[in-house]
Design a protein around this motif. Structure first.
Motif, PDB file in Angstrom:
ATOM      1  N   SER A 171      37.547  34.390  59.880  1.00  0.00           N
ATOM      2  CA  SER A 171      36.500  34.980  60.711  1.00  0.00           C
ATOM      3  C   SER A 171      36.864  36.414  61.052  1.00  0.00           C
ATOM      4  O   SER A 171      38.046  36.771  61.140  1.00  0.00           O
ATOM      5  CB  SER A 171      36.296  34.177  61.994  1.00  0.00           C
ATOM      6  N   LYS A 172      35.845  37.223  61.249  1.00  0.00           N
ATOM      7  CA  LYS A 172      36.067  38.616  61.627  1.00  0.00           C
ATOM      8  C   LYS A 172      36.723  38.695  62.999  1.00  0.00           C
ATOM      9  O   LYS A 172      37.562  39.558  63.240  1.00  0.00           O
ATOM     10  CB  LYS A 172      34.745  39.373  61.630  1.00  0.00           C
ATOM     11  N   LYS A 173      36.380  37.777  63.893  1.00  0.00           N
ATOM     12  CA  LYS A 173      36.935  37.774  65.245  1.00  0.00           C
ATOM     13  C   LYS A 173      38.448  37.542  65.197  1.00  0.00           C
ATOM     14  O   LYS A 173      39.214  38.234  65.873  1.00  0.00           O
ATOM     15  CB  LYS A 173      36.259  36.701  66.092  1.00  0.00           C
ATOM     16  N   THR A 174      38.896  36.582  64.403  1.00  0.00           N
ATOM     17  CA  THR A 174      40.333  36.294  64.287  1.00  0.00           C
ATOM     18  C   THR A 174      41.064  37.474  63.662  1.00  0.00           C
ATOM     19  O   THR A 174      42.154  37.845  64.105  1.00  0.00           O
ATOM     20  CB  THR A 174      40.567  35.017  63.467  1.00  0.00           C
ATOM     21  N   PHE A 175      40.470  38.074  62.644  1.00  0.00           N
ATOM     22  CA  PHE A 175      41.090  39.237  62.005  1.00  0.00           C
ATOM     23  C   PHE A 175      41.212  40.397  62.993  1.00  0.00           C
ATOM     24  O   PHE A 175      42.259  41.048  63.057  1.00  0.00           O
ATOM     25  CB  PHE A 175      40.318  39.677  60.770  1.00  0.00           C
ATOM     26  N   ARG A 176      40.171  40.644  63.777  1.00  0.00           N
ATOM     27  CA  ARG A 176      40.214  41.717  64.775  1.00  0.00           C
ATOM     28  C   ARG A 176      41.296  41.443  65.819  1.00  0.00           C
ATOM     29  O   ARG A 176      42.012  42.350  66.240  1.00  0.00           O
ATOM     30  CB  ARG A 176      38.853  41.893  65.454  1.00  0.00           C
ATOM     31  N   LYS A 177      41.421  40.169  66.234  1.00  0.00           N
ATOM     32  CA  LYS A 177      42.443  39.797  67.211  1.00  0.00           C
ATOM     33  C   LYS A 177      43.838  40.048  66.636  1.00  0.00           C
ATOM     34  O   LYS A 177      44.710  40.599  67.315  1.00  0.00           O
ATOM     35  CB  LYS A 177      42.281  38.330  67.597  1.00  0.00           C
ATOM     36  N   PHE A 178      44.082  39.655  65.392  1.00  0.00           N
ATOM     37  CA  PHE A 178      45.366  39.883  64.728  1.00  0.00           C
ATOM     38  C   PHE A 178      45.660  41.374  64.626  1.00  0.00           C
ATOM     39  O   PHE A 178      46.758  41.835  64.946  1.00  0.00           O
ATOM     40  CB  PHE A 178      45.364  39.241  63.337  1.00  0.00           C
ATOM     41  N   ARG A 179      44.682  42.137  64.189  1.00  0.00           N
ATOM     42  CA  ARG A 179      44.853  43.579  64.029  1.00  0.00           C
ATOM     43  C   ARG A 179      45.118  44.254  65.380  1.00  0.00           C
ATOM     44  O   ARG A 179      46.004  45.099  65.502  1.00  0.00           O
ATOM     45  CB  ARG A 179      43.626  44.192  63.362  1.00  0.00           C
ATOM     46  N   ARG A 180      44.393  43.823  66.422  1.00  0.00           N
ATOM     47  CA  ARG A 180      44.581  44.398  67.758  1.00  0.00           C
ATOM     48  C   ARG A 180      45.975  44.067  68.295  1.00  0.00           C
ATOM     49  O   ARG A 180      46.672  44.937  68.814  1.00  0.00           O
ATOM     50  CB  ARG A 180      43.505  43.866  68.707  1.00  0.00           C
ATOM     51  N   GLU A 181      46.406  42.789  68.171  1.00  0.00           N
ATOM     52  CA  GLU A 181      47.722  42.397  68.662  1.00  0.00           C
ATOM     53  C   GLU A 181      48.822  43.178  67.957  1.00  0.00           C
ATOM     54  O   GLU A 181      49.745  43.681  68.602  1.00  0.00           O
ATOM     55  CB  GLU A 181      47.949  40.900  68.488  1.00  0.00           C
ATOM     56  N   SER A 182      48.730  43.303  66.646  1.00  0.00           N
ATOM     57  CA  SER A 182      49.787  44.007  65.904  1.00  0.00           C
ATOM     58  C   SER A 182      49.791  45.499  66.232  1.00  0.00           C
ATOM     59  O   SER A 182      50.863  46.105  66.365  1.00  0.00           O
ATOM     60  CB  SER A 182      49.646  43.775  64.403  1.00  0.00           C
ATOM     61  N   THR A 183      48.631  46.097  66.396  1.00  0.00           N
ATOM     62  CA  THR A 183      48.544  47.525  66.710  1.00  0.00           C
ATOM     63  C   THR A 183      49.120  47.822  68.089  1.00  0.00           C
ATOM     64  O   THR A 183      49.907  48.757  68.259  1.00  0.00           O
ATOM     65  CB  THR A 183      47.081  48.004  66.631  1.00  0.00           C
ATOM     66  N   ILE A 184      48.745  47.019  69.078  1.00  0.00           N
ATOM     67  CA  ILE A 184      49.246  47.239  70.440  1.00  0.00           C
ATOM     68  C   ILE A 184      50.735  46.947  70.510  1.00  0.00           C
ATOM     69  O   ILE A 184      51.512  47.724  71.072  1.00  0.00           O
ATOM     70  CB  ILE A 184      48.451  46.392  71.455  1.00  0.00           C
ATOM     71  N   TRP A 185      51.162  45.822  69.937  1.00  0.00           N
ATOM     72  CA  TRP A 185      52.579  45.439  69.993  1.00  0.00           C
ATOM     73  C   TRP A 185      53.455  46.509  69.346  1.00  0.00           C
ATOM     74  O   TRP A 185      54.542  46.815  69.823  1.00  0.00           O
ATOM     75  CB  TRP A 185      52.771  44.083  69.330  1.00  0.00           C
TER      76      TRP A 185
END
Length: 107
Positions: free
Chosen positions: A15-29
């Protein structure tokens, strides 16, 4: 040899939502820098790492703070020091922009 922890996003549904969540977590972390917050070492992509990839961080020998304290010391000052270090890390996360909420803090 360096030991690492690999966090794989465990889902069978793309899902696009899960991908966005993964991308956001990795970018912020990746931007977090504090002595009491584990750094993100990298991201793994490919078929071996699920649909979205995996986040890589340093391996922690002690599973949680209770195990760590049991092996370290029973001295009250050691327990207080650990509590202060955890609080400093959490304070950093909660005052970071954007705010980071640790969703898996263990006792």
């Amino acid at each position: 040899m360096v030991q690492v922890a690999v966090k794989i996003i465990n889902t069978m549904v793309s899902s696009k939502k899960t991908f966005r969540k993964f991308r956001r977590e990795s970018t912020i972390w990746a931007k977090l820098q504090h002595p009491n917050v584990l750094p993100l070492l990298g991201v793994c992509l490919g078929d071996d790492f699920g649909l979205y990839g995996a986040l890589v961080s340093p391996w922690c020998t002690h599973v949680n703070s209770s195990d760590y304290l049991a092996k370290l010391s029973n001295k009250p000052e050691d327990r207080i020091r650990l509590l202060i270090e955890v609080a400093r890390g959490e304070h950093y996360l909660h005052t970071h922009k954007p705010i980071v909420i640790h969703g898996d803090l263990k006792p």
